[in-house]
Design an enzyme around this catalytic site. Structure first.
Site, PDB file in Angstrom:
ATOM      1  N   VAL A 499       0.816  -1.214   0.000  1.00 52.53           N
ATOM      2  CA  VAL A 499       0.000   0.000   0.000  1.00 52.53           C
ATOM      3  C   VAL A 499       0.854   1.270   0.000  1.00 52.53           C
ATOM      4  O   VAL A 499       2.043   1.228   0.270  1.00 52.53           O
ATOM      5  CB  VAL A 499      -0.962   0.003   1.211  1.00 52.53           C
ATOM      6  N   GLU A 500       0.196   2.393  -0.294  1.00 52.91           N
ATOM      7  CA  GLU A 500       0.823   3.724  -0.366  1.00 52.91           C
ATOM      8  C   GLU A 500       2.034   3.728  -1.294  1.00 52.91           C
ATOM      9  O   GLU A 500       3.079   4.290  -0.981  1.00 52.91           O
ATOM     10  CB  GLU A 500       1.200   4.234   1.037  1.00 52.91           C
ATOM     11  N   GLY A 501       1.880   3.080  -2.434  1.00 49.18           N
ATOM     12  CA  GLY A 501       2.970   2.973  -3.400  1.00 49.18           C
ATOM     13  C   GLY A 501       3.661   1.635  -3.237  1.00 49.18           C
ATOM     14  O   GLY A 501       4.471   1.466  -2.326  1.00 49.18           O
TER      15      GLY A 501
END
Length: 832
Positions: A499-501
């Site tokens: 997640v988040e990149g």
């Protein structure tokens, strides 16, 4: 002649090393030719040739008005032709956030005094009290097994406590009813919650990270802030934010969700707004949210708000009860039970006032998201993964110290010590990185590159810590149940990686791709000059940046060679630092110069294709990252007052990072397409071979033994992690047994001659045998009542720590029955 040539080479090298201005080059070249002629080293004809090929070009370069007429316009035009075109979303991503210590690391000569002068992060009295009381109380309410297997969510009591005590409003200012905590406090809370339960940490983390509150604070209208922020702070509204689509994950800028500007009916009135269609997934808190933050591409085919048709990405807030909003179903991410699921809507009309920031912010959503993510990514996942790592290190180190095989604590086996050393060294570096990154946010930075480094490397090292912990625990680690403190972390660590990149994307594209432009001292300035509308200003700006850039390249080439030939001894190190660590400061300065040189050569030779050469850009990003991680460790050691007991962690983590940076640099050179340039750079950077070595076995033993020694030094490594302190809790019992270990070992040492004489049986390991043994030893007068209690407690706590759980064949039916019983006793928000 030989002396003249040698002097020439040394003078040129010195001028490059110190990156002197062009006027000094001109003066030096003029002096060089004059001396050569004056001492008959060169004749008249040769002097004229030197003036033509050296002095006159230097004159043109050194005098700005001349070069801005004769040279710079032509180079600027060439740049414009060869520079790859950049979309608005790419430009927004590159320009989002700020640069910080990453810019120093790109400079080839980091200013260590600047880093060490930064204040040590601290909590104020209110924050410390909240961490010690409300956070501990919340952790005490949670049992991870009950959360995951029975409620499959936080319990109703936990949710109520979270809302009432303000956990959802940590970043919201006090004037709106929030806590207005610092970024460091935010990080401390998430870290501590993560040492207890991942679902708890994520449920608190998300509303305080990238989402409605963060976006409203920076871009919302006064009316939006006044309405939503008090409700979010009090938990009246539960937010989520929907960005990811099935066909736009890492490439979030390409989201297909669309909102069309139009007029529609809202509350009985004809209203200007947007008709939005979306399909999103992976939305944390989405199934139970009351307000949905939504990102979508905006089009204005009828030009109701301007002349453009494609307006870009917009962010809006939509109450989930609004007609057409579909939520409620859940994803099941690796048995993690934090609420996460899809949301969708088709032709849902929303008024323009629901756009975050109102009509002026239509189409500005991508920049909003990039700027907020630059700060939020520095806190959320680094904090939660450090918490997870502290849980793993606490439980595993205690288990290794008390668990015996072959009459020896397994923590004394070299193979186990090797794993423990990695766990301790990685945790020390992870926590240092988390702290320094949170400090950057508190100082007002939005550290885009640093937040990507922290997210990627803390989660990757967290994965290593958990994997090593599982190896040490063996069978205990793979049997699920209330007694297993690590299996859930092992299951769920890929979530943080994703997640988040996603980490592959973050490493290959963001860290270096964004850093090479944002953190480089000149590249972004050169790019800005190519799009400057005023021709004269464009030439002046480009001229200043380009020729400074040229000097920068030569300076780093000279520094790389000088540092390589002297094993880094010429590299600067702040004299006030710990003497034993001074070599590490020089090592990073040496790497910084080499990295800056290799970065510029890569951009020059590979050009626009560099962003597709992800193996090379990924390795270049690794070098930058490892320098940042080392910087964080050195800063932490100084901030903590140079505790001698922490030195093994410092040495292990820094040496490990230096080797990783060296491997990355060597990997770039081995795979660089221009072999001649690669060979030349290798001579400059590694003239005597690869200088850095892995941490030694003896250093690893020191780390492993420190982790298995109770006291303040171990507590400092595990600071602000939660321990419930109750019999039956596996972590608590492990700590209780671990705390008794010195006394037990002292008793065993006293009894060793008696056992060897045959007057007493060897000390047993099992709880039942220990009860019989202490009874016989006490009756024989060999141990006193206090020693009997110590040995009995140690056996009891150890027994709880080593046991694993077993279940009936109808496990799922039993869990369903337990869930139904709890549902009858309590009202769960999802019971309906």
């Amino acid at each position: 002649m030989g002396l003249w040539i040698l002097t020439t080479v040394l003078a040129a090298f010195a001028l490059m090393f110190f990156q002197v201005k062009g006027i000094f080059w001109l003066a030096s070249i003029a002096l060089w030719v004059t001396l050569g002629y004056a001492f008959d080293i060169v004749g008249s004809a040769a002097s004229l040739i030197l003036i033509a090929v050296a002095v006159l070009p230097a004159l043109v370069v050194a005098i700005k008005p001349l070069r801005r007429v004769l040279i710079s316009p032509h180079i600027l035009d060439l740049f414009k032709r060869i520079l790859p075109t950049m979309s608005d979303t790419e430009r927004d991503a590159l320009e989002a956030g700020t640069t910080w210590w990453d810019a120093d690391l790109f400079s080839g000569k980091p200013d260590w005094n600047k880093l060490l002068r930064l204040p040590r992060p601290t909590l104020n009295d209110e924050e410390q009290s909240f961490l010690d009381h409300e956070v501990d109380d919340l952790c005490g309410m949670i049992e991870d097994w009950e959360t995951t297997q029975v409620w499959q969510d936080l319990s109703p009591q936990a949710w109520q406590f979270v809302k009432e005590k303000g956990f959802l409003g940590m970043i919201i200012p006090k004037k709106y009813g929030g806590k207005e905590f610092s970024a460091y406090m935010h990080s401390q809370v998430i870290m501590k919650l993560s040492t207890r339960c991942s679902a708890l940490a994520v449920s608190v983390m998300v509303p305080n990270s990238l989402g409605p509150a963060e976006l409203l604070l920076h871009y919302g209208t006064d009316a939006q802030k006044d309405y939503y922020l008090p409700r979010l702070a009090a938990g009246i509204d539960l937010p989520c934010f929907a960005l990811t689509s099935p066909y736009a994950g890492s490439d979030a800028a390409s989201i297909p969700d669309v909102g069309m500007v139009c007029n529609g009916e809202f509350e009985g009135k004809r209203t200007l707004g947007l008709r939005v269609t979306w399909s999103k997934r992976y939305i944390t808190l989405g199934p139970i949210a009351s307000v949905l933050g939504l990102a979508f591409r905006t089009v204005d085919p009828d030009h109701l708000i301007g002349s453009e048709t494609d307006l870009g990405i917009t962010c809006a807030l939509i109450p989930t009860k609004h007609g057409g909003v579909a939520i409620g179903r859940r994803h099941w991410p690796l048995n993690a039970v934090f609420q996460n699921g899809p949301t969708s809507g088709t032709d849902v009309f929303i008024p323009m006032e629901w756009v975050i920031g109102g009509r002026p912010q239509v189409g500005q959503g991508w920049r909003m998201l990039m700027e907020c993510l630059a700060a939020g990514r520095a806190i959320s996942l680094p904090s939660s993964n450090v918490g997870m790592a502290k849980l793993a290190v606490r439980g595993t180190s205690a288990y290794a110290a008390i668990r015996r095989q072959f009459k020896t604590a397994i923590g004394k086996f070299e193979g186990v010590q090797e794993a423990l050393a990695r766990m301790g060294g990685n945790l020390y570096m992870m926590d240092a990185t988390r702290t320094l990154s949170a400090l950057a946010v508190d100082l007002g930075e939005k550290p885009a590159v640093i937040s990507a480094i922290a997210k990627y490397h803390v989660t990757e090292r967290g994965r290593m810590v958990v994997n090593d912990g599982m190896d040490v625990l063996g069978g205990k680690g793979i049997c699920m149940g209330p007694s297993n403190f690590l299996a859930r972390a092992y299951q769920q660590i890929p979530i943080a990686i994703t997640v988040e990149g996603a980490n592959i994307l973050t490493r290959c594209l963001i860290i270096f791709g964004q850093g090479a432009i944002r953190s480089h001292p000149y590249v972004l300035k050169e790019m800005h000059a190519t799009v400057e509308g005023n021709r004269r200003k464009a030439i002046e700006d480009f001229d200043q940046a380009f020729f400074s850039h040229v000097g920068f390249v030569f300076a780093n080439a000279a520094r790389s060679l000088a540092y390589g030939l002297t094993a880094g001894r010429l590299a600067p190190a702040e004299p006030a630092v710990a003497p034993a660590l001074r070599g590490y400061y020089r090592a990073v300065s040496r790497l910084s110069a080499a990295f800056a040189l290799l970065t510029d050569l890569s951009m020059f030779i590979l050009g626009g294709s560099l962003k597709r050469r992800e193996r090379i850009s990924g390795r270049l990003g690794d070098i930058l990252s490892q320098m940042y991680l080392i910087s964080a460790v050195l800063k932490r050691y100084e901030d903590d007052g140079r505790p001698a007991a922490d030195a093994p962690y410092v040495h292990w983590s820094v040496q490990d990072a230096l080797v990783q940076a060296q491997q990355a640099l060597n990997g770039v050179l081995e795979n660089f397409p221009n072999r001649a340039i690669a060979g030349l750079v290798r001579v400059f950077v590694f003239p005597f071979g690869l200088p850095y070595r892995n941490p030694s076995d003896s250093l690893g033993t020191q780390v492993a033994e420190a982790m298995q020694t109770a006291g303040e030094d171990r507590n400092r490594l595990l600071a602000d992690s939660f321990v419930k302190g109750e019999i039956g809790d596996p972590i608590s019992c492990g700590e209780m047994a671990f705390g008794l270990l010195p006394q037990v070992e002292a008793i065993e040492k006293r009894l060793k001659p008696i056992i060897q004489s045959g007057a007493l049986d060897p000390v047993p390991q099992s709880l039942v045998s220990m009860q019989q043994w202490v009874t016989r030893a006490t009756a024989a007068g060999i141990i006193n009542a206090e020693e009997r209690r110590t040995m009995s407690d140690f056996a009891r706590f150890t027994d709880v720590s080593v046991q694993v759980d077993d279940f009936p064949q109808d496990l799922n039916l039993s869990l369903d029955a337990a869930a139904r019983q709890l549902m009858e006793e309590r009202t769960h928000p999802l019971a309906e």
